[in-house]
Scaffold this motif. Structure first.
Motif, PDB file in Angstrom:
ATOM      1  N   ALA A 244      35.349 -10.669  12.274  1.00 12.66           N
ATOM      2  CA  ALA A 244      34.341 -11.278  11.403  1.00 12.66           C
ATOM      3  C   ALA A 244      32.935 -10.822  11.791  1.00 12.66           C
ATOM      4  O   ALA A 244      32.128 -10.445  10.932  1.00 12.66           O
ATOM      5  N   LEU A 245      32.640 -10.831  13.079  1.00 14.73           N
ATOM      6  CA  LEU A 245      31.312 -10.419  13.535  1.00 14.73           C
ATOM      7  C   LEU A 245      31.070  -8.938  13.243  1.00 14.73           C
ATOM      8  O   LEU A 245      29.972  -8.543  12.824  1.00 14.73           O
ATOM      9  N   SER A 246      32.091  -8.124  13.464  1.00 14.03           N
ATOM     10  CA  SER A 246      31.941  -6.692  13.197  1.00 14.03           C
ATOM     11  C   SER A 246      31.685  -6.434  11.716  1.00 14.03           C
ATOM     12  O   SER A 246      30.858  -5.585  11.347  1.00 14.03           O
ATOM     13  N   PHE A 247      32.367  -7.198  10.856  1.00 16.27           N
ATOM     14  CA  PHE A 247      32.176  -7.046   9.414  1.00 16.27           C
ATOM     15  C   PHE A 247      30.746  -7.399   9.013  1.00 16.27           C
ATOM     16  O   PHE A 247      30.067  -6.623   8.339  1.00 16.27           O
ATOM     17  N   TRP A 248      30.286  -8.588   9.435  1.00 18.05           N
ATOM     18  CA  TRP A 248      28.947  -9.021   9.026  1.00 18.05           C
ATOM     19  C   TRP A 248      27.856  -8.176   9.677  1.00 18.05           C
ATOM     20  O   TRP A 248      26.810  -7.919   9.072  1.00 18.05           O
ATOM     21  N   GLN A 249      28.108  -7.718  10.903  1.00 18.79           N
ATOM     22  CA  GLN A 249      27.136  -6.839  11.545  1.00 18.79           C
ATOM     23  C   GLN A 249      27.002  -5.533  10.763  1.00 18.79           C
ATOM     24  O   GLN A 249      25.903  -4.997  10.596  1.00 18.79           O
ATOM     25  N   THR A 250      28.129  -5.036  10.245  1.00 20.02           N
ATOM     26  CA  THR A 250      28.118  -3.793   9.468  1.00 20.02           C
ATOM     27  C   THR A 250      27.421  -3.985   8.123  1.00 20.02           C
ATOM     28  O   THR A 250      26.586  -3.166   7.709  1.00 20.02           O
ATOM     29  N   VAL A 251      27.754  -5.070   7.433  1.00 22.03           N
ATOM     30  CA  VAL A 251      27.211  -5.315   6.096  1.00 22.03           C
ATOM     31  C   VAL A 251      25.703  -5.520   6.143  1.00 22.03           C
ATOM     32  O   VAL A 251      24.954  -4.951   5.336  1.00 22.03           O
ATOM     33  N   TYR A 252      25.235  -6.316   7.100  1.00 19.87           N
ATOM     34  CA  TYR A 252      23.813  -6.682   7.128  1.00 19.87           C
ATOM     35  C   TYR A 252      23.028  -5.944   8.204  1.00 19.87           C
ATOM     36  O   TYR A 252      21.840  -6.229   8.403  1.00 19.87           O
ATOM     37  N   ARG A 253      23.694  -5.008   8.918  1.00 17.27           N
ATOM     38  CA  ARG A 253      23.037  -4.257   9.992  1.00 17.27           C
ATOM     39  C   ARG A 253      22.297  -5.199  10.943  1.00 17.27           C
ATOM     40  O   ARG A 253      21.115  -5.022  11.249  1.00 17.27           O
TER      41      ARG A 253
END
Length: 277
Positions: free
Chosen positions: A10-19
């Motif tokens: 989950a963290l990796s996904f949101w970190q990728t989407v919102y940089r």
């Protein structure tokens, strides 16, 4: 630092989407147990390659490299640890002679323990929130409990370890290093543990059958019964195994060691620019 696979993804996904201005170190455990279709494998691989990966055992290294294409050097193995100052025996507390099993993860194989219980006279207590179906032998009782919801406190669980004849950790075959918490807690209390030797045994070099624990093959109630007979007859020295179990935790399984290795992993990731302050 994400302490479960789900949080890490989950963290990796949101970190990728919102940089977002951080990177992720994921403590990954058990994802090899899931059969994913090709699109999900590709997406999982994408997210895994955007994080630093911590595994609990070496057995998952090669399968992770094959299935998700993660280079071995990008993954760190960090054996789990427990608080050896809390989890310890007490000579003033005598044994009540029962066999204890504790756990809630999907790799627990309580069915094989229940089958073994049909062949012995000792009381067997299973502490779990998992549903156990079918008729139970009269010597088996189920206590509903889980660590995260604290139906049973650590103090009560420690007392249950201390009063047990031995602890059995029955597991299904997998690469996941399952049962670590219960095994190490019981060993730290100086109790003999009968553990299923799966492909995911996290420290095969130092967890030795007959020295600091007893190991059985997956799905073998007869081997569990045989180990119990050895402990009862003295063929396996219950006191010496308990002492060596405690020594193993002090030498290899203390939470301080886990924390130190985790800190070093974070420092290396920081130096490589994977973690941004």
């Amino acid at each position: 630092v994400a302490t479960t696979s789900g949080i890490a993804f989950a963290l990796s996904f949101w970190q990728t989407v919102y940089r977002l201005p951080f990177s992720v170190l994921g403590i990954i455990n058990g994802i090899l147990n899931y059969e994913l279709n090709r699109p999900r494998v590709i997406f999982s691989r994408f997210l895994l390659k955007r994080m630093a990966i911590h595994l609990f055992g070496e057995a998952e290294l090669a399968p992770m490299r094959v299935k998700y294409g993660i280079p071995a050097e990008e993954m760190t193995v960090n054996y789990f640890g427990v608080d050896s100052s809390f989890w310890r025996g007490d000579p003033a507390i005598g044994s009540d002679g029962y066999i204890l099993a504790v756990g809630n993860d999907a790799m627990r194989d309580f069915a094989v323990l229940i089958e073994a219980a049909r062949q012995i006279d000792r009381k067997v207590i299973i502490v779990t929130r998992r549903k156990i179906y079918g008729d139970l032998p009269e010597n088996v009782s189920i206590v509903e409990g889980a660590w995260h919801s604290q139906e049973i406190s650590d103090v009560v669980l420690r007392d249950m370890y201390r009063r047990a004849f031995c602890i059995v950790v029955p597991l299904k075959e997998s690469f996941q290093p399952s049962g670590q918490s219960v095994t190490l807690q019981a060993m730290a209390c100086g109790k003999p543990v009968i553990l299923t030797r799966t492909s995911g045994l996290w420290d095969a070099a130092h967890l030795v059958h007959g020295r600091n624990m007893l190991l059985v093959a997956p799905g073998t109630p007869g081997q569990i019964v045989a180990c119990l007979r050895q402990l009862e007859s003295g063929t396996a020295d219950i006191g010496e195994i308990g002492r060596q179990a405690r020594k193993y935790v002090l030498d290899h399984g203390r939470i301080e060691y886990f924390a130190d290795r985790l800190e070093k992993t974070i420092s290396r990731a920081d130096m490589k620019g994977l973690v941004r302050k």
